[in-house]
Design an enzyme around this catalytic site. Structure first.
Site, mmCIF file in Angstrom:
data_model
loop_
_atom_site.group_PDB
_atom_site.id
_atom_site.type_symbol
_atom_site.label_atom_id
_atom_site.label_comp_id
_atom_site.label_asym_id
_atom_site.label_seq_id
_atom_site.Cartn_x
_atom_site.Cartn_y
_atom_site.Cartn_z
ATOM 1 N N ASP A 108 10.087 -69.796 90.971
ATOM 2 C CA ASP A 108 8.822 -68.965 89.902
ATOM 3 C C ASP A 108 7.798 -69.075 88.739
ATOM 4 O OD1 ASP A 108 9.834 -67.877 92.411
ATOM 5 O OD2 ASP A 108 9.968 -65.933 90.837
ATOM 6 N N ARG A 163 -0.994 -59.651 93.986
ATOM 7 C CA ARG A 163 0.029 -59.301 94.525
ATOM 8 C C ARG A 163 1.264 -58.395 93.017
ATOM 9 N NH1 ARG A 163 2.661 -61.872 99.372
ATOM 10 N NH2 ARG A 163 3.911 -60.325 98.813
ATOM 11 N N ILE A 193 14.313 -74.943 95.559
ATOM 12 C CA ILE A 193 14.735 -73.397 95.893
ATOM 13 C C ILE A 193 14.106 -73.328 97.241
ATOM 14 C CG2 ILE A 193 14.778 -70.994 95.890
ATOM 15 C CD1 ILE A 193 16.451 -72.327 93.550
ATOM 16 N N ARG A 236 6.808 -59.882 101.902
ATOM 17 C CA ARG A 236 8.297 -59.777 103.355
ATOM 18 C C ARG A 236 9.084 -59.408 101.898
ATOM 19 N NH1 ARG A 236 9.294 -64.733 105.289
ATOM 20 N NH2 ARG A 236 11.516 -64.298 104.716
ATOM 21 N N LYS A 264 8.023 -58.077 88.385
ATOM 22 C CA LYS A 264 7.936 -57.721 90.013
ATOM 23 C C LYS A 264 9.454 -57.443 90.409
ATOM 24 C CE LYS A 264 6.241 -60.532 92.726
ATOM 25 N NZ LYS A 264 6.997 -60.891 93.925
ATOM 26 N N ASN A 265 9.970 -58.543 89.780
ATOM 27 C CA ASN A 265 10.801 -58.529 90.957
ATOM 28 C C ASN A 265 12.010 -57.845 90.663
ATOM 29 O OD1 ASN A 265 9.578 -60.816 93.194
ATOM 30 N ND2 ASN A 265 10.345 -62.291 91.660
ATOM 31 N N CYS A 319 5.968 -68.089 105.378
ATOM 32 C CA CYS A 319 5.567 -67.622 104.545
ATOM 33 C C CYS A 319 5.164 -68.897 103.774
ATOM 34 C CB CYS A 319 5.705 -66.646 103.912
ATOM 35 S SG CYS A 319 6.613 -67.198 102.114
ATOM 36 N N ARG A 341 11.644 -69.569 104.814
ATOM 37 C CA ARG A 341 12.576 -68.187 104.894
ATOM 38 C C ARG A 341 13.028 -67.371 105.196
ATOM 39 N NH1 ARG A 341 8.366 -65.979 99.656
ATOM 40 N NH2 ARG A 341 10.337 -64.600 98.366
ATOM 41 N N PRO A 342 13.789 -67.490 106.135
ATOM 42 C CA PRO A 342 15.138 -66.501 106.785
ATOM 43 C C PRO A 342 15.908 -65.681 106.034
ATOM 44 C CG PRO A 342 15.760 -68.931 106.766
ATOM 45 C CD PRO A 342 14.443 -69.301 106.309
ATOM 46 N N VAL A 343 16.153 -64.254 107.184
ATOM 47 C CA VAL A 343 17.091 -63.346 106.248
ATOM 48 C C VAL A 343 18.370 -63.238 107.089
ATOM 49 C CG1 VAL A 343 14.894 -61.778 105.650
ATOM 50 C CG2 VAL A 343 15.791 -61.695 108.214
ATOM 51 N N ASP A 344 18.358 -64.800 107.889
ATOM 52 C CA ASP A 344 19.723 -64.338 108.696
ATOM 53 C C ASP A 344 21.099 -63.779 107.555
ATOM 54 O OD1 ASP A 344 18.955 -67.125 107.348
ATOM 55 O OD2 ASP A 344 21.172 -67.835 107.342
ATOM 56 N N GLN A 345 20.907 -64.524 106.146
ATOM 57 C CA GLN A 345 22.236 -64.014 105.033
ATOM 58 C C GLN A 345 22.317 -62.178 104.697
ATOM 59 O OE1 GLN A 345 24.193 -66.320 104.362
ATOM 60 N NE2 GLN A 345 23.243 -67.862 105.005
HETATM 61 N N1 EPU Z 1 17.540 -68.077 102.345
HETATM 62 C C1 EPU Z 1 17.552 -68.244 103.672
HETATM 63 N N2 EPU Z 1 18.326 -67.380 104.194
HETATM 64 C C2 EPU Z 1 18.335 -65.854 103.881
HETATM 65 C C3 EPU Z 1 18.047 -65.741 102.837
HETATM 66 C C4 EPU Z 1 17.387 -67.022 101.998
HETATM 67 O O1 EPU Z 1 18.276 -69.160 104.142
HETATM 68 O O2 EPU Z 1 18.636 -65.262 104.592
HETATM 69 C C5 EPU Z 1 16.893 -69.073 101.516
HETATM 70 C C6 EPU Z 1 15.597 -69.464 101.745
HETATM 71 O O3 EPU Z 1 14.794 -69.495 102.823
HETATM 72 C C7 EPU Z 1 15.233 -70.125 100.383
HETATM 73 C C8 EPU Z 1 16.167 -69.498 99.385
HETATM 74 O O4 EPU Z 1 16.954 -69.425 100.511
HETATM 75 O O5 EPU Z 1 15.658 -71.558 100.277
HETATM 76 C C9 EPU Z 1 16.650 -68.872 98.846
HETATM 77 O O6 EPU Z 1 15.833 -67.422 98.564
HETATM 78 P P1 EPU Z 1 15.596 -66.402 97.890
HETATM 79 O O7 EPU Z 1 16.771 -65.615 99.436
HETATM 80 O O8 EPU Z 1 17.117 -66.250 96.507
HETATM 81 O O9 EPU Z 1 14.057 -65.843 97.861
HETATM 82 P P2 EPU Z 1 13.850 -64.338 97.801
HETATM 83 O O10 EPU Z 1 15.166 -63.574 97.949
HETATM 84 O O11 EPU Z 1 13.080 -64.142 99.698
HETATM 85 C C10 EPU Z 1 12.846 -63.783 95.211
HETATM 86 C C11 EPU Z 1 12.194 -63.398 95.138
HETATM 87 C C12 EPU Z 1 11.283 -64.849 94.729
HETATM 88 C C13 EPU Z 1 11.498 -65.642 94.708
HETATM 89 C C14 EPU Z 1 13.164 -65.962 94.850
HETATM 90 C C15 EPU Z 1 13.933 -67.657 94.204
HETATM 91 C C16 EPU Z 1 11.608 -60.943 95.514
HETATM 92 C C17 EPU Z 1 10.737 -59.807 96.232
HETATM 93 N N3 EPU Z 1 11.455 -62.384 95.791
HETATM 94 O O12 EPU Z 1 13.112 -63.980 97.154
HETATM 95 O O13 EPU Z 1 10.082 -64.412 94.533
HETATM 96 O O14 EPU Z 1 10.980 -67.303 94.485
HETATM 97 O O15 EPU Z 1 14.186 -65.102 94.715
HETATM 98 O O16 EPU Z 1 14.395 -67.286 93.272
HETATM 99 O O17 EPU Z 1 12.987 -60.855 94.605
HETATM 100 C C18 EPU Z 1 7.041 -64.432 93.070
HETATM 101 O O18 EPU Z 1 8.017 -63.423 92.600
HETATM 102 O O19 EPU Z 1 6.521 -65.135 93.731
HETATM 103 C C19 EPU Z 1 8.399 -64.939 94.694
HETATM 104 C C20 EPU Z 1 8.466 -66.287 95.795
#
Ligand code: EPU
Length: 416
Positions: A304, A396, A326, A92, A22-23, A116, A121-125
């Site tokens: 996960d 999902r 995480i 997301r 999926k990911n 969520c 889970r912000p997207v600031d980065q």
């Molecule tokens: N984070 C920030 N700012 C950002 C991005 C991330 O603070 O701009 C924080 C997050 O809040 C979290 C950490 O950094 O605490 C890591 O988050 P990451 O961005 O790696 O997670 P993601 O990319 O949103 C993906 C997978 C998730 C999986 C995580 C961690 C996808 C579509 N989703 O999420 O998958 O848990 O990486 O490996 O690839 C799942 O499949 O059930 C699932 C939640």
């Protein structure tokens, strides 16, 4: 609303074919936005998040033809570089359209994802990285509005390792002017799979599989053919199911090298694991032994898999700790497992599990994708009937899970 009715206690035996990841599939579908050429995909998992992503991409003008696990994408006619709130709020991962749209069309309007179930889970980065590449970004009425005539290469060091953040910036950098270096990049196999597809499309990327990705932007990308890698989390979920119930199952169409850390822990728990190039066999003939673990970025123990492994620990001999590093709120399965008779206490970001001799089935509620999977495993290990409610979370991310489990002897059915 569908539920899963499980009668626990059966030993599992036989073969299961694992779906594509999926990911990996979600960012790979978004890579279809980067080119006017044809992308020919194999091993696409058939699950709700993929359908949601395809709906979003079609809305933008991407042409999509689906034939089972095969998908053909063409991005020659994209005319609406926008991801509306209604779509982003349900998934997301929709944020993954931001980088490709901005890089190819110079503009994108993507709803900000909200909080969520598993954390804020912000997207600031993602945003900071694109700004470093010269994008002008404003947040208006809940939308990220990004503009850049052409993105410029930059050195970007993210504050933390982020999977979709790395994927977004990687896709954006492929069409930027000059060289981009992503430091602290995620090394998850799904990022590597995306990078491998991008290279086939003509991108110039060095350091694939490492935490430093160097991307030399090109003027345009072309079509390519690609096979999505196996879903290591689906694989790990079935391995945990067998470890919790006992049995002898061979997982096909998957790779052991994608989940070394989880397999090591399962061996510690007493599972006998063997593998070949595209299969893993798990045998479990005794009660599992409790094993402590701590979630980290790849190649460490995946967040996960935390909930599913906890379902093994709850019926194991001894006590164990599971520390989640995480996401701040990923223990929602704990209360539900305790309803089945588990003995779990949470202290901060650690769940302390005292293994019990038996679980007894009860109605439980799924709260997010992996929590749902862990409740299915607990239900398979419990005596009597467990009814797992709200399995839309499970759908999902798992491709027909109950059919796969039934084929290896589980008593599990979908009820409305
Ligand atoms: N984070 C920030 N700012 C950002 C991005 C991330 O603070 O701009 C924080 C997050 O809040 C979290 C950490 O950094 O605490 C890591 O988050 P990451 O961005 O790696 O997670 P993601 O990319 O949103 C993906 C997978 C998730 C999986 C995580 C961690 C996808 C579509 N989703 O999420 O998958 O848990 O990486 O490996 O690839 C799942 O499949 O059930 C699932 C939640």
């Amino acid at each position: 609303m569908d539920k899963l009715l499980i009668t626990g206690g059966n030993r599992l035996a036989g073969d299961i074919t694992v779906a594509g990841a999926k990911n990996a599939a979600l960012p790979i579908l978004c890579a279809g936005l980067l080119t006017a050429g044809d992308i020919d995909l194999h091993n696409l998992p058939q699950l709700q998040d993929v359908r949601t992503m395809l709906k979003l991409l079609r809305q933008m003008g991407l042409r999509v033809e689906i034939n089972g696990e095969r998908a053909q994408l063409n991005g020659a006619m994209i005319d609406k570089p926008e991801a509306p709130y209604e779509m982003v709020k349900t998934m997301r991962a929709s944020i993954l359209v931001l980088g490709p749209l901005l890089a190819r069309f110079g503009e994108a309007r993507v709803s900000l994802p909200g909080g969520c179930a598993i954390g804020s889970r912000p997207v600031d980065q993602h945003i900071r990285g694109l700004q470093a590449m010269g994008a002008e970004i404003s947040i208006e009425a809940g939308y990220i509005h990004a503009r850049a005539k052409r993105l410029k290469g930059a050195r970007i060091v993210t504050d933390m390792v982020t999977v979709t953040g790395t994927e977004n910036l990687l896709m954006a950098a492929t069409l930027a002017d000059g060289v981009t270096v992503l430091e602290n990049a995620a090394r998850e196999p799904e990022v590597t799979d995306l990078a491998n597809l991008l290279v086939k499309m003509g991108a110039k990327i060095e350091g694939i599989g490492t935490d430093r990705l160097k991307i030399e932007g090109v003027a345009s990308l072309h079509g390519a053919e690609h096979q999505v890698i196996a879903d290591r989390i689906e694989t790990g979920t079935f391995l945990c199911a067998v470890a919790a119930t006992g049995g002898d199952v061979t997982l096909r169409n998957t790779r052991a090298d994608l989940l070394d850390s989880a397999m090591d822990k399962l061996r510690e728990a007493g599972a006998v694991l063997s593998s070949g190039a595209d299969w893993i066999r798990v045998q479990m003939d005794s009660r599992p032994r409790a094993v402590s673990f701590r979630t980290t970025e790849y190649p460490g123990f995946p967040t996960d898999m935390q909930a599913q492994f906890m379902a093994v620990n709850v019926v194991a001999e001894g006590s164990s700790n599971a520390t989640e590093t995480i996401f701040e709120n990923r223990f929602m399965h704990v209360q539900e497992m305790n309803r089945l008779g588990a003995n779990i206490v949470i202290e901060g970001n650690t769940a302390i599990v005292q293994g019990v001799d038996k679980l007894v089935g009860a109605p439980v509620m799924a709260t997010d994708l992996r929590a749902s999977a862990s409740l299915v495993i607990a239900g398979l290990a419990a005596q009597g009937q467990t009814l797992v409610d709200r399995i839309y979370h499970l759908d999902r991310g798992y491709d027909r899970m109950e059919l796969k489990l039934r084929a290896v002897g589980a008593q599990i059915e979908r009820v409305s």
